[in-house]
Design a protein around this motif. Structure first.
Motif, PDB file in Angstrom:
ATOM      1  N   TYR A  78      29.058 -48.494   6.924  1.00  0.00           N
ATOM      2  CA  TYR A  78      30.013 -48.143   8.660  1.00  0.00           C
ATOM      3  C   TYR A  78      30.810 -48.949   8.749  1.00  0.00           C
ATOM      4  O   TYR A  78      31.707 -49.503   8.926  1.00  0.00           O
ATOM      5  CB  TYR A  78      28.974 -47.913   9.256  1.00  0.00           C
ATOM      6  N   LEU A  79      30.591 -50.294   8.388  1.00  0.00           N
ATOM      7  CA  LEU A  79      30.637 -51.998   8.315  1.00  0.00           C
ATOM      8  C   LEU A  79      31.637 -51.979   7.791  1.00  0.00           C
ATOM      9  O   LEU A  79      32.811 -52.491   8.248  1.00  0.00           O
ATOM     10  CB  LEU A  79      30.290 -52.942   8.598  1.00  0.00           C
ATOM     11  N   ILE A  80      32.067 -51.499   6.540  1.00  0.00           N
ATOM     12  CA  ILE A  80      33.113 -51.908   5.781  1.00  0.00           C
ATOM     13  C   ILE A  80      34.431 -50.312   5.698  1.00  0.00           C
ATOM     14  O   ILE A  80      35.488 -50.899   6.283  1.00  0.00           O
ATOM     15  CB  ILE A  80      32.531 -51.641   4.084  1.00  0.00           C
ATOM     16  N   GLY A  81      33.814 -49.466   6.653  1.00  0.00           N
ATOM     17  CA  GLY A  81      34.802 -48.697   7.214  1.00  0.00           C
ATOM     18  C   GLY A  81      35.883 -49.307   7.952  1.00  0.00           C
ATOM     19  O   GLY A  81      36.885 -49.867   9.024  1.00  0.00           O
ATOM     20  N   TRP A  82      34.515 -49.755   9.304  1.00  0.00           N
ATOM     21  CA  TRP A  82      35.355 -50.185  10.471  1.00  0.00           C
ATOM     22  C   TRP A  82      35.600 -51.436  10.359  1.00  0.00           C
ATOM     23  O   TRP A  82      36.945 -51.274  11.378  1.00  0.00           O
ATOM     24  CB  TRP A  82      33.671 -50.696  11.127  1.00  0.00           C
ATOM     25  N   PHE A 132      31.263 -40.986   4.211  1.00  0.00           N
ATOM     26  CA  PHE A 132      30.482 -40.082   4.826  1.00  0.00           C
ATOM     27  C   PHE A 132      30.301 -41.258   6.082  1.00  0.00           C
ATOM     28  O   PHE A 132      30.461 -41.460   7.126  1.00  0.00           O
ATOM     29  CB  PHE A 132      29.857 -39.260   5.369  1.00  0.00           C
ATOM     30  N   THR A 133      29.779 -42.070   5.138  1.00  0.00           N
ATOM     31  CA  THR A 133      29.375 -43.901   6.083  1.00  0.00           C
ATOM     32  C   THR A 133      30.648 -44.943   6.334  1.00  0.00           C
ATOM     33  O   THR A 133      31.039 -44.723   7.348  1.00  0.00           O
ATOM     34  CB  THR A 133      28.306 -44.426   5.280  1.00  0.00           C
ATOM     35  N   ILE A 134      31.287 -44.460   5.535  1.00  0.00           N
ATOM     36  CA  ILE A 134      32.421 -45.215   4.969  1.00  0.00           C
ATOM     37  C   ILE A 134      33.731 -44.816   6.450  1.00  0.00           C
ATOM     38  O   ILE A 134      33.674 -45.504   7.132  1.00  0.00           O
ATOM     39  CB  ILE A 134      33.423 -46.392   4.105  1.00  0.00           C
ATOM     40  N   ALA A 135      33.561 -43.631   6.585  1.00  0.00           N
ATOM     41  CA  ALA A 135      34.240 -42.579   7.529  1.00  0.00           C
ATOM     42  C   ALA A 135      34.488 -42.766   8.520  1.00  0.00           C
ATOM     43  O   ALA A 135      35.141 -42.922   9.190  1.00  0.00           O
ATOM     44  CB  ALA A 135      35.576 -41.547   6.008  1.00  0.00           C
ATOM     45  N   ALA A 136      32.937 -43.003   8.750  1.00  0.00           N
ATOM     46  CA  ALA A 136      32.255 -43.259  10.010  1.00  0.00           C
ATOM     47  C   ALA A 136      32.702 -44.506  10.481  1.00  0.00           C
ATOM     48  O   ALA A 136      33.016 -44.208  12.046  1.00  0.00           O
ATOM     49  CB  ALA A 136      30.721 -42.819   9.679  1.00  0.00           C
ATOM     50  N   GLY A 137      32.863 -45.556  10.487  1.00  0.00           N
ATOM     51  CA  GLY A 137      33.324 -46.539  10.542  1.00  0.00           C
ATOM     52  C   GLY A 137      34.970 -46.946  10.816  1.00  0.00           C
ATOM     53  O   GLY A 137      35.489 -47.190  11.734  1.00  0.00           O
TER      54      GLY A 137
END
Length: 202
Positions: A78-82, A132-137
C-alpha cells in the motif's frame, strides 16, 4: 518448461520441509508472508504447510504468524502504491508477475466501487494479492478498510489451511508425498488460474 517448474517445486518442498523443524521457522514464515504481499512470487502457504506437517501443535501460532506477516507486507505494498508508484511502476511491470498497465488500470477502477470486497477477494483466493495491495495505495482507499479486509481474508485463508492440516495432518502428509507430481501440476494451475481470473474478473 512445466518439468522444470515441477522439479523446482519438488526441491523447494523438500528443502522447506527439512528446514521447517528449525527454531527459525516462524521467522522465515513471517518474512516470506511479508515479502509475498508486495513483490515475492512464492506464497507463504508452502512454508505454513511444511511447518504444520512437521509439528501440528504449531498450527495456530504459525497461521497467526503468516497472517501478521502478510498484512504488514500488504501495508508495505500500500505504501509503495501511495508514495512511490511513479518511480517504481516500470520495475513492477517488468519483473513482478501479474503486473501490467492494463491490469493495474482495471484494478484501480474496481477500487472506486468495491473497496472492501476487492481486497478481501484478493487476500483469500489465488488472485495475485500483491497487485491489489499496491493498487490500493495508488487509489488511496481508506487504510482502515484495507487493513481490516486484509486481516480478515488472510487470517481466514491461513487458519483454514492450518486447521485442515491440524485435523488431517498425517494422512495429508503421506498423500502429498505420494502424489506430489499431480499436486505440483495443480499448484502451477492454481497460479495460472489466479492470473487468468484477475484478467477476466477485472
Amino acid at each position: 518448461m512445466v518439468g522444470r517448474v515441477i522439479l523446482w517445486y519438488r526441491r523447494l518442498y523438500d528443502w522447506v520441509l527439512r528446514w521447517a523443524t528449525t527454531p527459525s521457522a516462524g521467522t522465515a514464515l513471517f518474512v516470506l508472508a511479508f515479502a509475498e504481499s508486495s513483490f515475492f512470487p512464492i506464497p507463504p502457504d508452502v512454508l505454513l504447510m511444511a511447518i504444520v506437517l512437521a509439528d501440528r501443535e504449531r498450527a495456530w501460532r504459525s497461521a497467526w504468524i503468516a497472517t501478521a506477516g502478510s498484512v504488514l507486507g500488504g501495508l508495505l505494498g500500500y505504501l509503495i502504491g501511495w508514495g512511490f508508484w511513479g518511480a517504481a511502476s516500470d520495475l513492477f511491470y517488468r519483473f513482478v508477475p501479474g503486473f501490467t498497465p492494463e491490469t493495474y488500470a482495471r484494478v484501480s477502477d474496481l477500487y472506486e466501487r468495491h473497496n472492501f470486497w476487492v481486497v478481501f477477494t484478493a487476500g483469500f483466493t489465488p488472485i495475485p494479492y500483491k497487485v491489489f495491495t499496491i493498487a490500493a495505495g495508488v487509489a488511496r482507499i481508506s487504510v482502515a478498510t484495507f487493513f481490516i479486509a486484509s486481516a480478515v481474508s488472510r487470517g481466514a485463508r491461513f487458519l483454514l489451511v492450518a486447521g485442515l492440516l491440524y485435523r488431517f495432518g498425517p494422512p495429508i502428509r503421506r498423500f502429498i508425498d505420494r502424489h506430489l507430481w499431480w499436486l505440483s501440476i495443480l499448484f502451477v494451475a492454481l497460479l495460472i488460474a489466479g492470473f487468468a481470473a484477475l484478467s477476466r474478473v477485472v
